[in-house]
Design an enzyme around this catalytic site. Structure first.
Site, PDB file in Angstrom:
ATOM      1  CB  SER A 104      -5.991  -6.392  -1.455  1.00  0.00           C
ATOM      2  OG  SER A 104      -5.061  -5.772  -0.394  1.00  0.00           O
TER       3      SER A 104
HETATM    4  N1  SAH Z   1      -1.567  -4.912  -0.132  1.00  0.00           N
HETATM    5  C1  SAH Z   1      -1.179  -5.786   0.835  1.00  0.00           C
HETATM    6  C2  SAH Z   1      -2.238  -6.639   1.764  1.00  0.00           C
HETATM    7  C3  SAH Z   1      -2.271  -6.004   3.241  1.00  0.00           C
HETATM    8  S1  SAH Z   1      -2.936  -6.366   4.587  1.00  0.00           S
HETATM    9  C4  SAH Z   1      -1.566  -7.185  -0.438  1.00  0.00           C
HETATM   10  O1  SAH Z   1      -1.023  -6.938  -1.516  1.00  0.00           O
HETATM   11  O2  SAH Z   1      -0.621  -8.672  -0.345  1.00  0.00           O
HETATM   12  C5  SAH Z   1      -2.499  -4.878   5.430  1.00  0.00           C
HETATM   13  C6  SAH Z   1      -0.948  -4.904   6.128  1.00  0.00           C
HETATM   14  O3  SAH Z   1      -0.741  -3.525   6.479  1.00  0.00           O
HETATM   15  C7  SAH Z   1      -0.534  -6.161   6.638  1.00  0.00           C
HETATM   16  O4  SAH Z   1       0.718  -6.974   6.244  1.00  0.00           O
HETATM   17  C8  SAH Z   1      -0.954  -5.150   8.193  1.00  0.00           C
HETATM   18  O5  SAH Z   1       0.337  -5.946   8.848  1.00  0.00           O
HETATM   19  C9  SAH Z   1      -0.571  -4.232   7.941  1.00  0.00           C
HETATM   20  N2  SAH Z   1       0.127  -3.014   8.724  1.00  0.00           N
HETATM   21  C10 SAH Z   1      -1.553  -2.920   9.451  1.00  0.00           C
HETATM   22  N3  SAH Z   1      -1.150  -1.409  10.873  1.00  0.00           N
HETATM   23  C11 SAH Z   1       0.288  -1.097   9.369  1.00  0.00           C
HETATM   24  C12 SAH Z   1       0.825   0.184  10.298  1.00  0.00           C
HETATM   25  N4  SAH Z   1       0.662   1.204  10.891  1.00  0.00           N
HETATM   26  N5  SAH Z   1       2.146   0.593   8.993  1.00  0.00           N
HETATM   27  C13 SAH Z   1       2.592  -0.279   8.598  1.00  0.00           C
HETATM   28  N6  SAH Z   1       1.809  -1.965   8.415  1.00  0.00           N
HETATM   29  C14 SAH Z   1       0.493  -2.092   9.313  1.00  0.00           C
END
Ligand code: SAH
Length: 228
Positions: free
Chosen positions: A63
């Site tokens: 993010s």
């Molecule tokens: N906060 C993170 C960025 C998140 S990107 C950082 O600082 O790097 C969003 C993430 O959510 C991705 O890795 C994706 O694989 C995950 N994601 C999407 N749907 C999900 C779910 N149902 N359960 C767990 N993770 C999920």
């Protein structure tokens, strides 16, 4: 990156955070402290302190720092909170939470991302967390209730399973980007005198929250970021 240039980039980022409305001193200190370059692929390290999201493999992104700042500030962490995070990704936001909360349970659906994030966070010395591979849209009932819940992927609506796992205490908060893949509203849902109040922190754009189990044949390996 030379030390002087790193310090300058961190200062520039602090200016951008301030401009974006991130004023909480503890949040700013945590962002200045957590080495974001350790959470991005080697090739992208020169851009680690830029205020933008960066690809971390498997179609996912780390993010944008100002968004991390706004979401963390909105959680109003107290140092002792039990926090649930959905969407570990690189683990960067998790590290910021670990700096400011008591304990963090973070859920990621991609095993390769979860493993890389766990390794990084442990290498940086964080111990007040657990990383779980699962569909986080269902939360994690065995560890509920949570004082704070943060979703870092775009949800089409307010996830009811997560609301049900929010602490009944006043001040409990859920922060979640709600809306279609093209763009979402960053919502803060807060328990106040027994009622749930909702406010918006503005527009954001996250990768989608994926519901349900991972389909057989979905790619699980590959470039999950080579950060150490
Ligand atoms: N906060 C993170 C960025 C998140 S990107 C950082 O600082 O790097 C969003 C993430 O959510 C991705 O890795 C994706 O694989 C995950 N994601 C999407 N749907 C999900 C779910 N149902 N359960 C767990 N993770 C999920």
């Amino acid at each position: 990156m030379a030390d002087g240039s790193r310090t300058r980039r961190i200062q520039e980022l602090l200016v951008a955070l301030n401009r974006a409305g991130v004023r909480d001193r503890d949040v700013l200190l945590a962002i200045a402290k957590v080495p974001r370059e350790r959470f991005v692929p080697q090739a992208l390290r020169p851009f680690a302190w830029d205020d933008r999201p960066l690809p971390i493999g498997l179609g996912q992104t780390i993010s944008q720092p100002t968004v991390v700042g706004l979401m963390t500030q909105a959680l109003r962490l107290t140092g002792t909170d039990r926090v649930l995070e959905i969407g570990t990704g690189s683990g960067y936001q998790t590290a910021i939470l670990c700096e400011l909360a008591g304990w963090v349970l973070t859920i990621e659906r991609h095993p390769a991302l979860a493993t890389a994030a766990r390794r990084r966070l442990v290498a940086l010395g964080y111990r007040n967390l657990a990383v779980i591979v699962a569909d986080g849209s269902a939360g994690w009932p065995p560890a509920a209730p949570f004082d704070r819940i943060l979703v870092t992927a775009a949800s089409p609506g307010i996830p009811t399973a997560l609301l049900a796992q929010l602490s009944p205490a006043d001040g409990a908060r859920l922060v979640v980007p709600v809306g279609p893949p093209e763009g979402q509203e960053l919502l803060v849902i807060e328990r106040h005198e027994g009622q749930l109040r909702r406010r918006s922190l503005g527009s954001v754009r996250f990768v989608p929250l994926v519901f349900g189990p991972r389909p057989a044949g979905e790619r699980t390996d590959g470039p999950a970021g080579d950060a150490r």
